[in-house]
Motif scaffolding. Structure first.
Motif, short mmCIF file in Angstrom:
data_model
loop_
_atom_site.label_atom_id
_atom_site.label_comp_id
_atom_site.label_asym_id
_atom_site.label_seq_id
_atom_site.Cartn_x
_atom_site.Cartn_y
_atom_site.Cartn_z
N THR A 58 3.67 3.83 -3.49
CA THR A 58 3.10 4.63 -4.58
C THR A 58 4.08 5.68 -5.08
O THR A 58 3.87 6.26 -6.15
CB THR A 58 1.84 5.36 -4.09
OG1 THR A 58 2.21 6.29 -3.05
CG2 THR A 58 0.81 4.37 -3.56
N LYS A 104 -1.19 7.40 -0.16
CA LYS A 104 -0.98 5.96 -0.24
C LYS A 104 -2.24 5.27 -0.77
O LYS A 104 -3.34 5.83 -0.76
CB LYS A 104 -0.63 5.41 1.16
CG LYS A 104 0.55 6.11 1.81
CD LYS A 104 1.81 5.94 0.98
CE LYS A 104 3.03 6.54 1.64
NZ LYS A 104 3.15 7.98 1.47
N ASN A 105 -2.07 4.04 -1.19
CA ASN A 105 -3.22 3.24 -1.59
C ASN A 105 -3.95 2.75 -0.34
O ASN A 105 -3.36 2.69 0.74
CB ASN A 105 -2.77 2.03 -2.42
CG ASN A 105 -2.27 2.44 -3.79
OD1 ASN A 105 -2.79 3.38 -4.39
ND2 ASN A 105 -1.26 1.75 -4.29
N PHE A 119 0.82 -1.21 0.00
CA PHE A 119 0.00 0.00 0.00
C PHE A 119 0.85 1.26 0.00
O PHE A 119 0.44 2.31 -0.51
CB PHE A 119 -0.94 0.02 1.21
CG PHE A 119 -0.33 0.56 2.47
CD1 PHE A 119 -0.37 1.91 2.76
CD2 PHE A 119 0.31 -0.29 3.38
CE1 PHE A 119 0.21 2.42 3.92
CE2 PHE A 119 0.89 0.21 4.53
CZ PHE A 119 0.84 1.57 4.81
#
Length: 638
Positions: free
Chosen positions: A485, A490-491, A482
């Motif tokens: 990126t 962030k994811n 996560f």
């Protein structure tokens, strides 16, 4: 139809002498955001049924993201259309081009507009690219366009730590309209991580005015997290003042503030409910009340009198407990039992009144660290103590932390490595050097640059853990996906992140897990890392070893547990404080130029020292033993 959403509400607004704006407190921002999204969706649908346009005033920032996610979900499930929606955004940085990733134009399209069927001509976002000489007329036209649509039906707001709504900073007038404004330093500092440094944050913005906002038919203000607690308390309970522009909302007849428990923590009915009404005196509330009283009257616990209790709204508690003398001793003993020099449990000792179990004598311990330095910053003394006392200690760095290494540091190591490399290996270092040297502010690092930045943090971590006496085989770099990126954003936590956590816990089979419970870091990584652990634990619950696994939460360099929340306090000697400091200093890339330090300008080793010493001083003021420093932990029951 929109289905009814079940949610857990922590506190419901009551008309008291303290609170001047209707507010609702929820356990977490996710469920609260769904409730807000449902209200917006219901309004849109109602307007559609009446053949009317729905005019929405929209906000940016982290607060409304979950609301927009839910609106997008409702649209994609076929339950909601935006074909009759007209939107007016609150503000935009100035100057700012729409193609800039930090622009609110980009934000709104990323989180909402690109995913729904709104007509592009119905989207109105203040422009940050208008020539200065045309700005006044542009702002007048923006106001007039809102009026042409009959005003805003529903206005969504966030709140800044300066008390701003929109970008109406302290000093904004009640009758102000859309205009250009100079941003408060606090606002720019809070935005610094999005712009890779405060020096890159624009100093001005175009914003709707207070009067524009107040003319909306319905207003909801969102507030999440403890960093908003102080300004939210002033907004809800304080006097109306331009110093806190959000207080003007007290005069709006249809405003609701939606907040989570942390943002509401400074409200009188939450912080000191005994001053508001009769209480149900749980053991936790007794501890909170008595420690608060001790600090309020500046007396040790054992010196509190009946008069102190009666004068501070606690006569009911005193009647329940019998006397100040008995209650003082009870609370004193509760706090005394939190203190231990044996964080892994004291072998062959009566553990009845100790925070940790005596058995097994040697425990397997797994310390989760969101970044490659939170372990030593937050619990370096306890980390060292667990190793010295013979426990099998593992540390897991959940993310690479590469984004927190500045370009100059990475360039320096690339050049050193290049000098040592064989001719055949030089090309990768040339690639890294060329990329870093030609990089524009805000550009995402190429994978090779992120790799070297991650390696810098890994090697610093090895230096610190070796210094504390931990074998390299017990150091785990998880590099959760996560995080990778290359951007500050962030994811979301995904299945792969959770599975990595599960696999490591299954491998170690720990008796103790330590995790970062500090959610105040400026770029949110701590929360995502904690979420991953909290998602993993229920999935592991059926494993036999988990019956003997206790989870302890520590807090980092930004925030400490309240004294009433601490369940294990590990005292440190002066030598141990120095040892912890030395371990922190191995993280040289984070020492002199902290990229995401938040509003605190101190270096992390200074913060850690002062935080631990302040905790020890508080125990001393309450009448307990006087230690050099204390690291504090709260147990998480899953």
């Amino acid at each position: 139809m929109i289905k009814e959403i079940k949610y857990k509400q922590v506190g419901k607004f009551e008309d008291t002498k303290f609170e001047k704006i209707h507010n609702e407190i929820f356990e977490n921002s996710v469920n609260a955001s769904k409730i807000v999204a449902q209200e917006i969706a219901d309004l849109i649908i109602q307007k559609q049924e009446n053949g009317e346009q729905c005019v929405l005033g929209l906000a940016t920032g982290s607060s409304p993201i979950k609301v927009y996610e839910e609106l997008v979900r409702l649209h994609k499930s076929g339950e909601l259309s935006f074909r009759n929606v007209v939107t007016f955004n609150l503000d935009e940085y100035y100057p700012m081009k729409i193609e800039n990733q930090q622009s609110y134009y980009h934000f709104m399209h990323q989180h909402l507009f690109d995913h729904v069927d709104i007509h592009p001509e119905n989207i109105n976002i203040p422009s940050g690219d208008i020539p200065v000489e045309e700005l006044d007329q542009y702002c007048i036209d923006y106001e007039m366009k809102i009026k042409q649509y009959g005003g805003i039906d529903f206005q969504l707001l966030g709140i800044g730590r300066s008390g701003h709504i929109g970008f109406n900073e302290p000093g904004s007038h009640r009758n102000s309209g859309t205009r250009i404004i100079t941003l408060d330093h606090i606002t720019r500092r809070d935005a610094a991580s999005d712009f890779n440094g405060i020096e890159n944050v624009p100093k001005k913005a175009v914003t709707m005015g207070i009067n524009t906002i107040m003319n909306a038919k319905r207003i909801i203000l969102l507030a999440w997290g403890h960093k908003k607690a102080s300004v939210l308390q002033e907004t809800i309970e304080g006097d109306i003042t331009s110093t806190i522009p959000a207080t003007f909302l007290q005069d709006h007849k249809n405003t609701t503030i939606i907040c989570d428990a942390e943002a509401a923590s400074e409200l009188t009915r939450i912080k000191t409910p005994w001053l508001v009404d009769q209480c149900i005196w749980t053991e936790d509330l007794k501890l909170k009340a008595v420690t608060w009283l001790s600090q309020e009257v500046k007396k040790p616990l054992l010196k509190l009198t009946d008069k102190d209790y009666n004068e501070h709204g606690m006569s009911g508690l005193l009647a329940l407990e019998g006397s100040a003398y008995d209650l003082n001793i009870k609370i004193f003993n509760t706090l005394q039992h939190t203190i231990t020099g044996w964080p892994g449990g004291k072998p062959n000792a009566d553990d009845t009144n100790r925070p940790e179990r005596a058995f097994p004598t040697k425990k397997r311990v797994l310390i989760f660290s969101p970044h490659p330095d939170d372990d030593v910053i937050s619990m370096g003394g306890t980390f060292s103590r667990l190793i010295d006392q013979g426990h099998e200690v593992h540390v897991a760095y959940q993310t690479s932390g590469n984004i927190a290494v500045n370009d100059e540091e990475a360039l320096k190591f690339a050049e050193v490595a290049q000098k040592l490399a064989n001719d055949s290996d030089i090309s990768i270092f040339n690639t890294i050097k060329d990329s870093l040297n030609s990089k524009n502010k805000g550009d995402i690092d190429i994978p090779e640059a992120r790799l070297i930045k991650g390696l810098i943090r890994q090697m610093e971590s090895y230096g610190a853990t070796r210094y504390l006496g931990l074998d390299d085989s017990n150091v785990h770099f998880l590099n959760l996906p996560f995080y990778e990126t290359g951007k500050i954003k962030k994811n979301p936590i995904g299945k792969n992140d959770i599975q990595i956590i599960i696999d490591l816990i299954n491998e170690v089979q720990p008796h103790q897990i330590y995790a970062a419970g500090d959610l105040a870091d400026p770029h949110g990584t701590h929360k995502l890392c904690l979420d991953a652990i909290f998602e993993a634990l229920p999935l592991l619950k059926k494993q036999p070893f988990m019956k003997d696994c206790w989870v302890w939460l520590y807090r980092g360099a930004w925030h400490e547990w309240d004294i009433s929340e601490i369940e294990m306090a590990v005292p440190l000697s002066p030598d141990e404080v120095n040892r912890k400091t030395n371990a922190i200093l191995f993280h040289q890339s984070q020492k002199d130029r902290v990229m995401f330090q938040g509003e605190d300008a101190r270096e992390f080793w200074v913060r850690a020292q002062e935080r631990n010493r302040n905790t020890a001083e508080l125990y001393d003021q309450l009448g307990l033993a006087d230690y050099e420093a204390i690291e504090a932990f709260k147990r998480y029951h899953f």
